[in-house]
Design a protein around this motif. Structure first.
Motif, PDB file in Angstrom:
ATOM      1  N   ARG A  67      47.036   7.388  14.317  1.00  0.00           N
ATOM      2  CA  ARG A  67      46.535   6.018  14.249  1.00  0.00           C
ATOM      3  C   ARG A  67      46.165   5.684  12.806  1.00  0.00           C
ATOM      4  NH1 ARG A  67      45.124   3.974  19.279  1.00  0.00           N
ATOM      5  NH2 ARG A  67      45.060   5.478  20.992  1.00  0.00           N
ATOM      6  N   THR A  68      46.248   4.406  12.475  1.00  0.00           N
ATOM      7  CA  THR A  68      45.834   3.932  11.159  1.00  0.00           C
ATOM      8  C   THR A  68      45.141   2.589  11.325  1.00  0.00           C
ATOM      9  OG1 THR A  68      47.846   2.662  10.681  1.00  0.00           O
ATOM     10  CG2 THR A  68      47.890   5.008  10.128  1.00  0.00           C
ATOM     11  N   GLY A  69      44.716   2.036  10.205  1.00  0.00           N
ATOM     12  CA  GLY A  69      44.176   0.687  10.216  1.00  0.00           C
ATOM     13  C   GLY A  69      42.670   0.608  10.171  1.00  0.00           C
ATOM     14  N   ALA A  70      41.991   1.745  10.028  1.00  0.00           N
ATOM     15  CA  ALA A  70      40.531   1.730   9.949  1.00  0.00           C
ATOM     16  C   ALA A  70      40.112   1.656   8.492  1.00  0.00           C
ATOM     17  CB  ALA A  70      39.955   2.983  10.607  1.00  0.00           C
ATOM     18  N   ASP A  71      39.562   0.518   8.082  1.00  0.00           N
ATOM     19  CA  ASP A  71      39.091   0.374   6.708  1.00  0.00           C
ATOM     20  C   ASP A  71      37.951   1.353   6.451  1.00  0.00           C
ATOM     21  OD1 ASP A  71      40.921  -1.616   6.238  1.00  0.00           O
ATOM     22  OD2 ASP A  71      39.528  -3.232   6.769  1.00  0.00           O
ATOM     23  N   LYS A  72      37.947   1.914   5.261  1.00  0.00           N
ATOM     24  CA  LYS A  72      36.895   2.864   4.904  1.00  0.00           C
ATOM     25  C   LYS A  72      36.743   2.873   3.393  1.00  0.00           C
ATOM     26  CE  LYS A  72      39.273   6.118   6.891  1.00  0.00           C
ATOM     27  NZ  LYS A  72      40.581   5.434   7.066  1.00  0.00           N
ATOM     28  N   PRO A  73      35.593   3.221   2.873  1.00  0.00           N
ATOM     29  CA  PRO A  73      35.420   3.321   1.418  1.00  0.00           C
ATOM     30  C   PRO A  73      36.211   4.493   0.855  1.00  0.00           C
ATOM     31  CG  PRO A  73      33.446   4.075   2.560  1.00  0.00           C
ATOM     32  CD  PRO A  73      34.345   3.499   3.611  1.00  0.00           C
ATOM     33  N   ALA A  74      36.489   4.425  -0.427  1.00  0.00           N
ATOM     34  CA  ALA A  74      37.311   5.451  -1.070  1.00  0.00           C
ATOM     35  C   ALA A  74      36.685   6.836  -0.944  1.00  0.00           C
ATOM     36  CB  ALA A  74      37.519   5.090  -2.541  1.00  0.00           C
ATOM     37  N   GLU A  75      35.359   6.923  -1.078  1.00  0.00           N
ATOM     38  CA  GLU A  75      34.733   8.247  -1.007  1.00  0.00           C
ATOM     39  C   GLU A  75      34.912   8.888   0.364  1.00  0.00           C
ATOM     40  OE1 GLU A  75      31.241   5.216  -1.198  1.00  0.00           O
ATOM     41  OE2 GLU A  75      33.310   5.416  -1.936  1.00  0.00           O
ATOM     42  N   GLU A  76      34.947   8.066   1.417  1.00  0.00           N
ATOM     43  CA  GLU A  76      35.171   8.605   2.759  1.00  0.00           C
ATOM     44  C   GLU A  76      36.620   9.048   2.920  1.00  0.00           C
ATOM     45  OE1 GLU A  76      34.724   9.651   6.838  1.00  0.00           O
ATOM     46  OE2 GLU A  76      33.397   9.578   5.096  1.00  0.00           O
ATOM     47  N   ALA A  77      37.565   8.277   2.382  1.00  0.00           N
ATOM     48  CA  ALA A  77      38.978   8.655   2.464  1.00  0.00           C
ATOM     49  C   ALA A  77      39.226   9.968   1.733  1.00  0.00           C
ATOM     50  CB  ALA A  77      39.853   7.546   1.884  1.00  0.00           C
ATOM     51  N   VAL A  78      38.620  10.136   0.583  1.00  0.00           N
ATOM     52  CA  VAL A  78      38.795  11.369  -0.185  1.00  0.00           C
ATOM     53  C   VAL A  78      38.174  12.550   0.548  1.00  0.00           C
ATOM     54  CG1 VAL A  78      38.142  12.552  -2.304  1.00  0.00           C
ATOM     55  CG2 VAL A  78      39.004  10.220  -2.416  1.00  0.00           C
ATOM     56  N   ARG A  79      36.994  12.352   1.104  1.00  0.00           N
ATOM     57  CA  ARG A  79      36.346  13.439   1.849  1.00  0.00           C
ATOM     58  C   ARG A  79      37.221  13.886   3.019  1.00  0.00           C
ATOM     59  NH1 ARG A  79      34.066  14.534   6.319  1.00  0.00           N
ATOM     60  NH2 ARG A  79      34.353  12.408   7.130  1.00  0.00           N
ATOM     61  N   ARG A  80      37.776  12.920   3.751  1.00  0.00           N
ATOM     62  CA  ARG A  80      38.599  13.260   4.909  1.00  0.00           C
ATOM     63  C   ARG A  80      39.886  13.947   4.465  1.00  0.00           C
ATOM     64  NH1 ARG A  80      40.668   9.665   7.882  1.00  0.00           N
ATOM     65  NH2 ARG A  80      40.519  10.858   9.818  1.00  0.00           N
ATOM     66  N   ASN A  81      40.445  13.539   3.334  1.00  0.00           N
ATOM     67  CA  ASN A  81      41.664  14.179   2.862  1.00  0.00           C
ATOM     68  C   ASN A  81      41.390  15.605   2.386  1.00  0.00           C
ATOM     69  OD1 ASN A  81      43.947  14.140   0.189  1.00  0.00           O
ATOM     70  ND2 ASN A  81      44.557  14.045   2.330  1.00  0.00           N
ATOM     71  N   ALA A  82      40.237  15.815   1.762  1.00  0.00           N
ATOM     72  CA  ALA A  82      39.875  17.179   1.367  1.00  0.00           C
ATOM     73  C   ALA A  82      39.787  18.084   2.591  1.00  0.00           C
ATOM     74  CB  ALA A  82      38.541  17.171   0.605  1.00  0.00           C
ATOM     75  N   GLN A  83      39.232  17.564   3.674  1.00  0.00           N
ATOM     76  CA  GLN A  83      39.163  18.339   4.912  1.00  0.00           C
ATOM     77  C   GLN A  83      40.553  18.566   5.499  1.00  0.00           C
ATOM     78  OE1 GLN A  83      36.387  19.900   6.242  1.00  0.00           O
ATOM     79  NE2 GLN A  83      35.684  19.314   4.197  1.00  0.00           N
ATOM     80  N   TRP A  84      41.470  17.604   5.313  1.00  0.00           N
ATOM     81  CA  TRP A  84      42.842  17.807   5.775  1.00  0.00           C
ATOM     82  C   TRP A  84      43.450  19.042   5.123  1.00  0.00           C
ATOM     83  CZ3 TRP A  84      47.516  17.571   2.955  1.00  0.00           C
ATOM     84  CH2 TRP A  84      48.678  17.631   3.733  1.00  0.00           C
ATOM     85  N   PHE A  85      43.224  19.230   3.850  1.00  0.00           N
ATOM     86  CA  PHE A  85      43.757  20.413   3.178  1.00  0.00           C
ATOM     87  C   PHE A  85      43.201  21.693   3.803  1.00  0.00           C
ATOM     88  CE2 PHE A  85      45.160  17.563  -0.179  1.00  0.00           C
ATOM     89  CZ  PHE A  85      46.300  18.197  -0.645  1.00  0.00           C
ATOM     90  N   LEU A  86      41.949  21.665   4.226  1.00  0.00           N
ATOM     91  CA  LEU A  86      41.336  22.866   4.804  1.00  0.00           C
ATOM     92  C   LEU A  86      41.738  23.094   6.254  1.00  0.00           C
ATOM     93  CD1 LEU A  86      37.666  22.671   3.424  1.00  0.00           C
ATOM     94  CD2 LEU A  86      39.662  23.806   2.421  1.00  0.00           C
TER      95      LEU A  86
END
Length: 618
Positions: A213-232
């Motif tokens: 799913r996509t389309g959920a607006d979020k601040p950049a810091e939240e997007a980066v945090r979630r992407n860092a967790q994706w790597f882990l």
């Protein structure tokens, strides 16, 4: 409604109502008249045929004639009893779908005629017998729709027929037996087809509940945090601490982690993790970044033999030879760029030593124009000498390759203060600008010019003629002409729409398809627009960056599956707001998730904005 499913394996949520699920061998012994609908699903494996005995076929025949609704999928129909029941005769054993697509063939006003869908799994060639074809399949090259007159051979894929008081639906491809839940695309169209089929036949086939799913607006810091967790969490890091490197991608077709290790992906990921460590003040991320690079050093990816003609260059991937073979400009330039940037930030001498070795190798094989071939071959360099091997190949005139080399030279200049690097980057960028009409592109003009931006901002401050600044504005004007209302750049001007079914093609064919590319365009443009803003302080670059940031944060994937959650795929359908694009690229298709080229670079662009700094800060 009461329904029963008989299948080779347990199916995941195939119906819009609860249904009893049984193994296929129980079909012979059950009383079917107790059910309003019966679904019989064969094996989706191409090396297994699922056949029904004549007594079972006769039982199903009577069930349908008396008013039952029968759905069958991938049941062998070589014999007459099966083929006449299903209304479909099989010509050959099953095969695996590669580039084929499904097409809406039913003449119905509620469905878009000729619209194309994708699936994954098996398919079987055959012909229909007194049936109505809902979907046919073939090697359709188009992205969204294909007419009957396009010359592509089509075969029945999903059919229905009335028989007595009941009816039969037959699928000659893996629909309910699909291998996993992400493979039916685009979701919006599949939901229309399944809803119409369920309404017309009474077989309660469920709409899709997308795993992605996509389309959920979020601040950049939240997007980066979630992407860092994706790597882990995704499995991209074979060891969480980075000590065994990073894998290249989640494959577009198989949805499995591709275990290739490439230096450029390591460099991108190390850059992102270094920036994230500084933003969060968590040293574990900078330690991961260092281990990723150390892995490359320890595993011999870089030729550090000064007697070798390929000295300084990195292997493209874990090439089993002792020295680099295919030496791509962009891949090596990215490693150079990141190593020297990180040296300036961390002071680690190993980064300087190895980064300057790549920079010198690039400089020594550069043409007088400041440009270079997009690839050199190690064996040819050893035979002729590096400089001669490079001189015998024409420069690429492709910003995809050239501009990152120029950006790497700027990092080398900032480290060494050797004007040869600055002069070469300036000369090469001016050569591209003076021959804009002759530039070469791989996927689209939008992707190539997105890459062109990276060195131009810094160079504009060093160019007394003003030509670089003029070129920066010209390139940006073109990109802004393709800015979509969602904030991303829509792909435009495919240099070779006929290139299909090979590696390195676009995820769209023609302008106006409303597809955004996050492997080659918006991902890099995010960082490059930021750098243009930092260099010029002009509002249009800040606005472009803000639009791109909003777009990319909004299309970050949310999924219960950690393989996808927090990441970005390559192709996004701006019209219907889901991941979808042309599947003609066999290597890096529309649904691939690159560790470095997409995810790390996107997060790096967001982090530069959060840190409010430039990669060219002196």
């Amino acid at each position: 409604m009461k329904a029963a499913i008989y299948s080779e394996r347990q199916l995941d949520h195939p119906l819009s109502i609860e249904a009893n699920q049984y193994s296929l061998n129980q079909l012979e012994h059950h009383e079917l008249n107790a059910y309003d609908a019966v679904l019989v699903v064969g094996s989706g494996k191409v090396d297994e045929e699922t056949a029904l005995s004549v007594p079972v076929i006769e039982k199903l025949w009577r069930y349908v004639e008396q008013g039952g609704r029968l759905y069958a999928e991938l049941i062998s129909a070589f014999d007459f009893p099966s083929s006449r029941l299903f209304g479909w005769k099989q010509d050959f054993p099953k095969s695996r779908r590669t580039l084929e697509k499904l097409r809406v063939a039913l003449k119905d006003a509620s469905l878009p005629q000729g619209a194309l869908l994708e699936w994954e799994g098996a398919m079987a060639y055959g012909f229909s017998i007194h049936t109505e074809t809902w979907l046919d399949f073939g090697a359709f090259r188009q992205t969204r729709e294909s007419g009957e007159d396009d010359g592509t051979s089509a075969f029945p894929g999903l059919l229905s027929k009335k028989m007595g008081k009941g009816l039969v639906v037959y699928s000659a491809f893996s629909l309910l037996s699909r291998p996993h839940g992400t493979v039916l695309r685009p979701h919006w169209l599949w939901n229309q087809v399944l809803a119409k089929l369920s309404q017309a036949t009474g077989i309660p086939l469920a709409g899709l509940d997308p795993i992605i799913r996509t389309g959920a607006d979020k601040p950049a810091e939240e997007a980066v945090r979630r992407n860092a967790q994706w790597f882990l969490r995704s499995g991209m890091l074979p060891e969480e601490d980075g000590s065994t490197g990073v894998y290249e991608n989640v494959h577009s077709v198989t949805a499995r982690v591709s275990p290739d290790r490439r230096p450029d992906c390591h460099a991108h990921t190390a850059l992102m993790m270094h920036l994230y460590s500084r933003y969060t003040k968590d040293p574990s991320w900078s330690e991961r970044a260092h281990r990723l690079l150390q892995y490359l050093f320890d595993q011999g990816y870089q030729d550090m033999n000064p007697e070798s003609e390929t000295f300084g260059f990195f292997k493209w991937y874990q090439f089993p030879g002792e020295r680099p073979d295919q030496i791509f400009t962009d891949d090596n330039a990215w490693v150079c760029f990141v190593l020297l940037y990180l040296y300036r930030r961390t002071g680690k001498e190993e980064y300087k030593r190895r980064g300057m070795a790549v920079a010198q190798a690039l400089l020594s094989t550069q043409h007088e124009t400041g440009l270079r071939p997009n690839m050199l071959i190690g064996a040819e360099m050893e035979a002729k000498g590096a400089a001669q091997a490079s001189a015998e190949h024409a420069a690429s005139f492709n910003p995809h390759f050239e501009s990152i080399a120029h950006a790497a030279f700027l990092q080398a200049y900032l480290v060494s203060q050797d004007s040869a690097y600055l002069d070469t980057a300036m000369r090469g960028s001016l050569a591209l600008l003076e021959r804009m009409g002759e530039l070469k592109f791989m996927y689209s003009r939008t992707s190539g010019l997105s890459r062109f931006l990276l060195p131009l901002g810094y160079l504009s401050r060093k160019d007394p003629t003003g030509r670089i600044r003029q070129g920066l504005d010209e390139v940006t004007h073109y990109l802004l002409s393709h800015l979509h209302s969602l904030g991303g750049i829509e792909e435009a001007d495919n240099p070779d729409p006929e290139r299909f079914g090979q590696e390195d093609t676009g995820v769209f064919l023609y302008n106006g398809e409303e597809i955004a590319d996050q492997l080659y365009t918006n991902n890099f443009l995010l960082m490059n627009a930021w750098e243009a803003w930092k260099a010029t302080q002009e509002d249009k670059y800040a606005e472009l960056y803000q639009n791109l940031s909003r777009f990319l944060c909004g299309i970050q994937i949310e999924s219960p599956n950690p393989l996808f959650d927090g990441g970005w795929m390559r192709a996004y359908d701006l019209r219907h707001r889901e991941y979808f694009g042309n599947n003609g690229d066999t290597g890096w298709g529309p649904y691939c998730m690159e560790s470095g080229w997409t995810n790390a670079i996107t997060s790096a662009g967001l982090l530069l904005g959060l840190l409010d700094e430039s990669v060219f800060d002196e």
